[in-house]
Scaffold this active site. Sequence first.
Site, mmCIF file in Angstrom:
data_model
loop_
_atom_site.group_PDB
_atom_site.id
_atom_site.type_symbol
_atom_site.label_atom_id
_atom_site.label_comp_id
_atom_site.label_asym_id
_atom_site.label_seq_id
_atom_site.Cartn_x
_atom_site.Cartn_y
_atom_site.Cartn_z
ATOM 1 N N ASP A 66 0.837 -1.168 0.169
ATOM 2 C CA ASP A 66 -0.007 -0.017 0.138
ATOM 3 C C ASP A 66 0.774 1.291 0.024
ATOM 4 O O ASP A 66 1.662 1.468 0.867
ATOM 5 C CB ASP A 66 -0.751 0.061 1.303
ATOM 6 C CG ASP A 66 -1.686 1.140 1.273
ATOM 7 O OD1 ASP A 66 -2.133 1.791 0.282
ATOM 8 O OD2 ASP A 66 -2.411 1.365 2.321
ATOM 9 N N ASP A 81 0.531 5.281 -0.035
ATOM 10 C CA ASP A 81 -0.537 6.396 0.189
ATOM 11 C C ASP A 81 0.150 7.565 0.070
ATOM 12 O O ASP A 81 1.023 7.781 1.033
ATOM 13 C CB ASP A 81 -1.134 5.695 1.589
ATOM 14 C CG ASP A 81 -2.483 6.718 1.841
ATOM 15 O OD1 ASP A 81 -2.477 7.840 1.291
ATOM 16 O OD2 ASP A 81 -3.307 6.108 2.387
ATOM 17 N N ASP A 92 3.286 1.271 3.370
ATOM 18 C CA ASP A 92 2.695 1.027 4.898
ATOM 19 C C ASP A 92 3.200 -0.197 5.121
ATOM 20 O O ASP A 92 2.745 -1.452 4.787
ATOM 21 C CB ASP A 92 1.236 1.406 4.776
ATOM 22 C CG ASP A 92 0.615 1.169 6.050
ATOM 23 O OD1 ASP A 92 1.390 0.579 6.962
ATOM 24 O OD2 ASP A 92 -0.399 1.537 6.437
#
Lengths: 339, 374
Positions: B95, B97, B282
């Site tokens: 992930d 972000d 992450d």
Amino acid sequence: MSQIGTHELAKYPFLAEAGEYLRNAGLSLDHLGHSDWQPIVEKAYGRIVVATSGQIYDSQRFEKIDYDADEIDMEVLSFIVAIILLKSTNINTLARRFSLSEARRAEKHLENDLKQNKKVNFSLKIIQELFSIQVKVDNDEFLMSVPAYVQRAVHFHEKEWKLVNRRVSNGFVYLNAHETVRLIRTELGEYINSRIKSLDLPPLPESFVQRVNDLVELAKKFSETTYISSEYPPCVKHGIEVLEKGENLPHSGRFLLATYLLSKGQTVDQIAPLFKNAPDYNERTTKYQLEHISGSSGSGTKYQCPSCEKLRSESLCFATPDCDGIINPVQFGKKRKNP
Amino acid sequence: MIEKDVLLITSAFKEYYFNRFDLIHVPQRATEREFGYQKFNSGMTRHLVVKNDKELHLLLMKEVPSDVYCSNAYYTFPNLPMAEKDWKGADLIFDIDAKDLALPCRKDHTVFKCSSCDNHATEFQSQCTKCGSTKFETVSVGCKNCISESKKEVTKLVDMMTTDLNVSKEQIEVYFSGNEGFHLRVTNADYEQLGSQERADLVDYLMFNGAIPESFGIKRQDNSKSSLPTFDEKGWRGRVARKLFSSKSKAPKATREIIASGYSAFQVQLEEIKKTMGVRVDPKVTMDIHRIFRLEGSINSKSGLSKIQCTNLDSFDPFLEACLLGDDTVDIIADCPVQIRLKNKKFGPYHTERVSLPKYAAVYMLCKGLGNAV
Ligand code: SF4
Ligand SMILES: [Zn+2]
Ligand SMILES: [Zn+2]
């Protein structure tokens, strides 16, 4: 294992199938029970005593390239008798300690063999056949695939084992001979332990019985820990398991165990025996350190259990879904959410 | 969320789910995965089995979820409680972000919403100017720069996965997350078996976490024995060398200088390299081998944009390509103090005013909490 030379068996006696080896040597357990063979029983017993004390049996001889025929028999037979004795005691701690020490012995031999052109293929074959790990050779370096590497290296907590501190290329990690065999120590130990477990125990000759009793007596020195509770968080369980195996737990891991168990109301005297199996155990220092952590000596500050985040950064976190939503191991089990 | 808003958003979602079956598919090995979904103002429904596209479409039409998820893990019994599922393996997921990148542009597209009254502000304040409360929520709206910086992280990650970790490009799927970043899924049998701990170590590798000077030849004690990696080395050693010596010819001089500055100075340099060259993902997402992860093709209720695959990352424009709701006009009360861009059109800023907007823009503002249905 196919085509093992007898020299190899002296170094890696766990490769021998006990029954078959005895048959080929024209021996039975009854023979070994005869007083002529008592030296073998004594050697086997000695082998266990040395191993369970945390040392490595026969450690002077790792450089020795060749064993003569009698020596080979001595080596292999004493190993076979040793595992028969261990199986007869039926005490896990002894078997585990013995297996770990014998694994470290085999590790030394494997390391030497990996460094010799003539023997490297045989060593790699052992690794491949026993543990299904493919190791490739590149000049004097060894290549293990990244997934195979991390699956083993995460159990070591020193920074140099982190993948980021290795040479990595095309999906392979570069290792020297020492590192390669270090990575499979646990598996070697488990393999040897499984040899003991799976042994079909024949009726024991009289001459063995006394030594079995001696071993039962010896085992009292080692505490079988009774501390593992399913209520403990995975990080704490892991730490206890490492100690139980007689492996080394880094300082940060011991600190976690001590602070966690103290916070759960255990006393220094209850916790201290947990560290008994550590290779560097010393009763006085252990107590002293525990008292320091508990705040009952020194500055009087009571140390708190480290946060999950801290533990994660030290590779000591082994989170499971039950850890969801907690930030410190002491909260484990309290905040259990219903999914 | 208030009922009127839920109605408007749900009807827009339903229309999308009804019209775009072509975009919504179960991932490979669907029968071994756990599905889950959420509806507005209610909890998560998990431990579902969705065998094929048809069942998925049916579920979407029937429930019109706000968000749909699917496990990266493979289980023997995906519908049983976690402890009984029998974990078999899991895709590697990442992930990326934009909010974790902490870019300077963040302040230009972040709105502070007072938690006590309905006051919205574009600047950080210690107290709400209307009611004096000190609690704020922040929402951030789409930003080109954030997307292009996130793409750079994706590119770095894909490069490292392919060169260092020997994953082929075909095994890496890149998705726009539906809000402010990207999701990657790697399906490679060798990595599938890895547990949480092992994945954490992989993440540290990609992020360049925990590197020690010794690994790059810098000794703590005997400085004279230090040596640095060379330009052509593989993996991080080569990357670090190329970063430290801007060219091959400068290497000998730079090496002498770096070695002379010693161990701790080099440690500082490694920290710097981590900030610029490590991939910012992450770690919690990658470590979690039981996660249910947003399903591709579904709408992200934080924005009303869809999670869709990016076949050409460079040219990919999420605010055009992932903005897939209808464009008939609806009226809302918009309270959106920053301008937003969707489908190459600009909207706002609006200050608590009634406006007619294409549905995709109206829903975007409602999802962000920057407007209400009338
Ligand atoms: S999440 Fe916390 S409690 Fe659970 S294993 Fe990790 S450190 Fe321990
Ligand atoms: Zn207010
Ligand atoms: Zn931005």
